[in-house]
Design an enzyme around this catalytic site. Structure first.
Site, PDB file in Angstrom:
ATOM      1  N   LYS A 164       0.807  -1.203   0.000  1.00 26.84           N
ATOM      2  CA  LYS A 164       0.000   0.000   0.000  1.00 26.84           C
ATOM      3  C   LYS A 164       0.853   1.271   0.000  1.00 26.84           C
ATOM      4  CE  LYS A 164      -3.426  -2.066   3.140  1.00 26.84           C
ATOM      5  NZ  LYS A 164      -3.971  -1.962   4.516  1.00 26.84           N
ATOM      6  N   GLY A 165       2.083   1.141   0.436  1.00 27.48           N
ATOM      7  CA  GLY A 165       2.887   2.317   0.782  1.00 27.48           C
ATOM      8  C   GLY A 165       3.082   3.368  -0.290  1.00 27.48           C
ATOM      9  N   GLU A 175       7.910   2.610  -5.680  1.00 26.17           N
ATOM     10  CA  GLU A 175       7.924   2.177  -4.278  1.00 26.17           C
ATOM     11  C   GLU A 175       7.978   3.385  -3.353  1.00 26.17           C
ATOM     12  OE1 GLU A 175       7.475  -0.134  -2.380  1.00 26.17           O
ATOM     13  OE2 GLU A 175       8.356  -2.040  -2.946  1.00 26.17           O
ATOM     14  N   ASP A 176       7.494   3.206  -2.140  1.00 26.91           N
ATOM     15  CA  ASP A 176       7.701   4.235  -1.121  1.00 26.91           C
ATOM     16  C   ASP A 176       9.072   4.092  -0.488  1.00 26.91           C
ATOM     17  OD1 ASP A 176       6.853   1.808  -0.105  1.00 26.91           O
ATOM     18  OD2 ASP A 176       5.867   2.662   1.644  1.00 26.91           O
ATOM     19  N   ASP A 232      14.171  -1.164   1.545  1.00 31.66           N
ATOM     20  CA  ASP A 232      14.856  -1.449   2.808  1.00 31.66           C
ATOM     21  C   ASP A 232      15.908  -2.529   2.531  1.00 31.66           C
ATOM     22  OD1 ASP A 232      15.548  -2.150   5.400  1.00 31.66           O
ATOM     23  OD2 ASP A 232      13.513  -2.319   6.153  1.00 31.66           O
ATOM     24  N   LYS A 270      16.702   2.909   2.570  1.00 31.47           N
ATOM     25  CA  LYS A 270      17.518   2.763   3.777  1.00 31.47           C
ATOM     26  C   LYS A 270      18.905   2.344   3.318  1.00 31.47           C
ATOM     27  CE  LYS A 270      14.276   1.845   7.465  1.00 31.47           C
ATOM     28  NZ  LYS A 270      13.927   0.947   8.566  1.00 31.47           N
ATOM     29  N   VAL A 315      10.564   4.703   9.676  1.00 24.52           N
ATOM     30  CA  VAL A 315       9.916   5.925   9.198  1.00 24.52           C
ATOM     31  C   VAL A 315       8.448   5.689   8.831  1.00 24.52           C
ATOM     32  CG1 VAL A 315      11.934   7.226   8.442  1.00 24.52           C
ATOM     33  CG2 VAL A 315      10.982   5.480   6.935  1.00 24.52           C
ATOM     34  N   ARG A 367      -0.031   6.577   7.807  1.00 31.45           N
ATOM     35  CA  ARG A 367       0.192   6.622   6.350  1.00 31.45           C
ATOM     36  C   ARG A 367      -0.107   8.004   5.768  1.00 31.45           C
ATOM     37  NH1 ARG A 367       1.281   1.583   4.138  1.00 31.45           N
ATOM     38  NH2 ARG A 367       0.186  -0.191   5.017  1.00 31.45           N
TER      39      ARG A 367
HETATM   40  C1  PRP Z   1       7.291  -2.021   2.492  1.00 31.42           C
HETATM   41  C2  PRP Z   1       7.557  -1.098   1.327  1.00 31.42           C
HETATM   42  C3  PRP Z   1       8.196  -1.982   0.312  1.00 31.42           C
HETATM   43  C4  PRP Z   1       8.911  -3.025   1.146  1.00 31.42           C
HETATM   44  C5  PRP Z   1      10.362  -2.718   1.165  1.00 31.42           C
HETATM   45  O1  PRP Z   1       6.071  -2.638   2.277  1.00 31.42           O
HETATM   46  O2  PRP Z   1       6.382  -0.514   0.861  1.00 31.42           O
HETATM   47  O3  PRP Z   1       7.240  -2.592  -0.537  1.00 31.42           O
HETATM   48  O4  PRP Z   1       8.367  -2.957   2.462  1.00 31.42           O
HETATM   49  O5  PRP Z   1      11.077  -3.616   1.986  1.00 31.42           O
HETATM   50  P1  PRP Z   1      12.270  -4.511   1.470  1.00 31.42           P
HETATM   51  O6  PRP Z   1      13.173  -3.656   0.647  1.00 31.42           O
HETATM   52  O7  PRP Z   1      12.922  -4.957   2.761  1.00 31.42           O
HETATM   53  O8  PRP Z   1      11.703  -5.661   0.706  1.00 31.42           O
HETATM   54  P2  PRP Z   1       5.244  -3.373   3.420  1.00 31.42           P
HETATM   55  O9  PRP Z   1       5.439  -4.851   3.290  1.00 31.42           O
HETATM   56  O10 PRP Z   1       5.559  -2.746   4.737  1.00 31.42           O
HETATM   57  O11 PRP Z   1       3.761  -3.135   3.002  1.00 31.42           O
HETATM   58  P3  PRP Z   1       2.934  -1.767   2.812  1.00 31.42           P
HETATM   59  O12 PRP Z   1       3.517  -1.060   1.610  1.00 31.42           O
HETATM   60  O13 PRP Z   1       1.546  -2.235   2.589  1.00 31.42           O
HETATM   61  O14 PRP Z   1       3.084  -0.948   4.071  1.00 31.42           O
END
Ligand code: PRP
Length: 177
Positions: free
Chosen positions: A43-44, A99-100, A103, A131, A153, A165
């Site tokens: 969703k991010g 992507e948001d 990580d 990150k 964050v 969000r």
């Molecule tokens: C977060 C973010 C990326 C992913 C990045 O999504 O939106 O899709 O994690 O992490 P990574 O580089 O370690 O793979 P999340 O699973 O938290 O879902 P969301 O977007 O619905 O909050």
């Protein structure tokens, strides 16, 4: 610092300026392209994608995809699961994954691999934040907003336990699990 009012890491105006710069860069790079598909990772990415896409000067269509990587914990497992696929056919199209946050990189690595099998004309990646010290896999980000440290964050699409969000800025909170 309070988890109710997270400390500002990246202000609303800094986000606005950077999103405008990214939109200008993407518009230049894809000039003349008539089949750009922006794929927001739910969703991010929903707020970043909305702001970024509306500032582009080129034709584009919008798709969404949903994956799950974190579950409810603040620690990434490395396992990525497809929850919802794109609706349209992307074969022969120019795909820009939005992507948001990147990580560990597992999500973006998984998505670029998955999209390659659909034979698009090209695949590029865009993330508002990365990150910088958390990468576990090597994945290229073609358009990056900001590098950040190892803070948790929230805001501008990013959540902690589904909260925060819609915060207009990116803030830092202290994970409690
Ligand atoms: C977060 C973010 C990326 C992913 C990045 O999504 O939106 O899709 O994690 O992490 P990574 O580089 O370690 O793979 P999340 O699973 O938290 O879902 P969301 O977007 O619905 O909050």
């Amino acid at each position: 610092m309070s988890n109710d009012t997270p400390e500002v890491l990246i202000s609303e105006s800094d986000i606005r300026s950077r999103v405008a710069e990214l939109a200008a860069q993407i518009s230049r790079d894809y000039e003349g392209c008539d089949n750009l598909v922006m794929v927001g990772v739910l969703k991010g990415s929903f707020i970043f994608l909305a702001d970024l896409s509306r500032q582009l000067k080129i034709p584009r269509t919008i798709e969404f995809i949903a994956v799950s990587s974190y579950g409810s914990s603040s620690v990434s497992s490395g396992a990525v699961r497809l929850v919802m696929d794109v609706r349209g056919n992307i074969e022969g199209k120019h795909v820009l994954i939005v992507e948001d946050i990147v990580d560990t990189g597992h999500t973006l690595k998984y998505l670029t691999g998955m999209f390659k099998s659909h034979r698009p004309a090209s695949i590029k990646t865009c993330s508002l934040v990365r990150k910088a010290d958390s990468a576990e896999v090597d994945v290229k980000i073609d358009y990056l907003g900001f590098d950040i440290g190892d803070e948790w964050v929230v805001g501008y699409g990013l959540d902690y336990g589904e909260l925060h969000r819609t915060l207009p800025y990116i803030g830092i909170i202290e994970p409690t699990d």
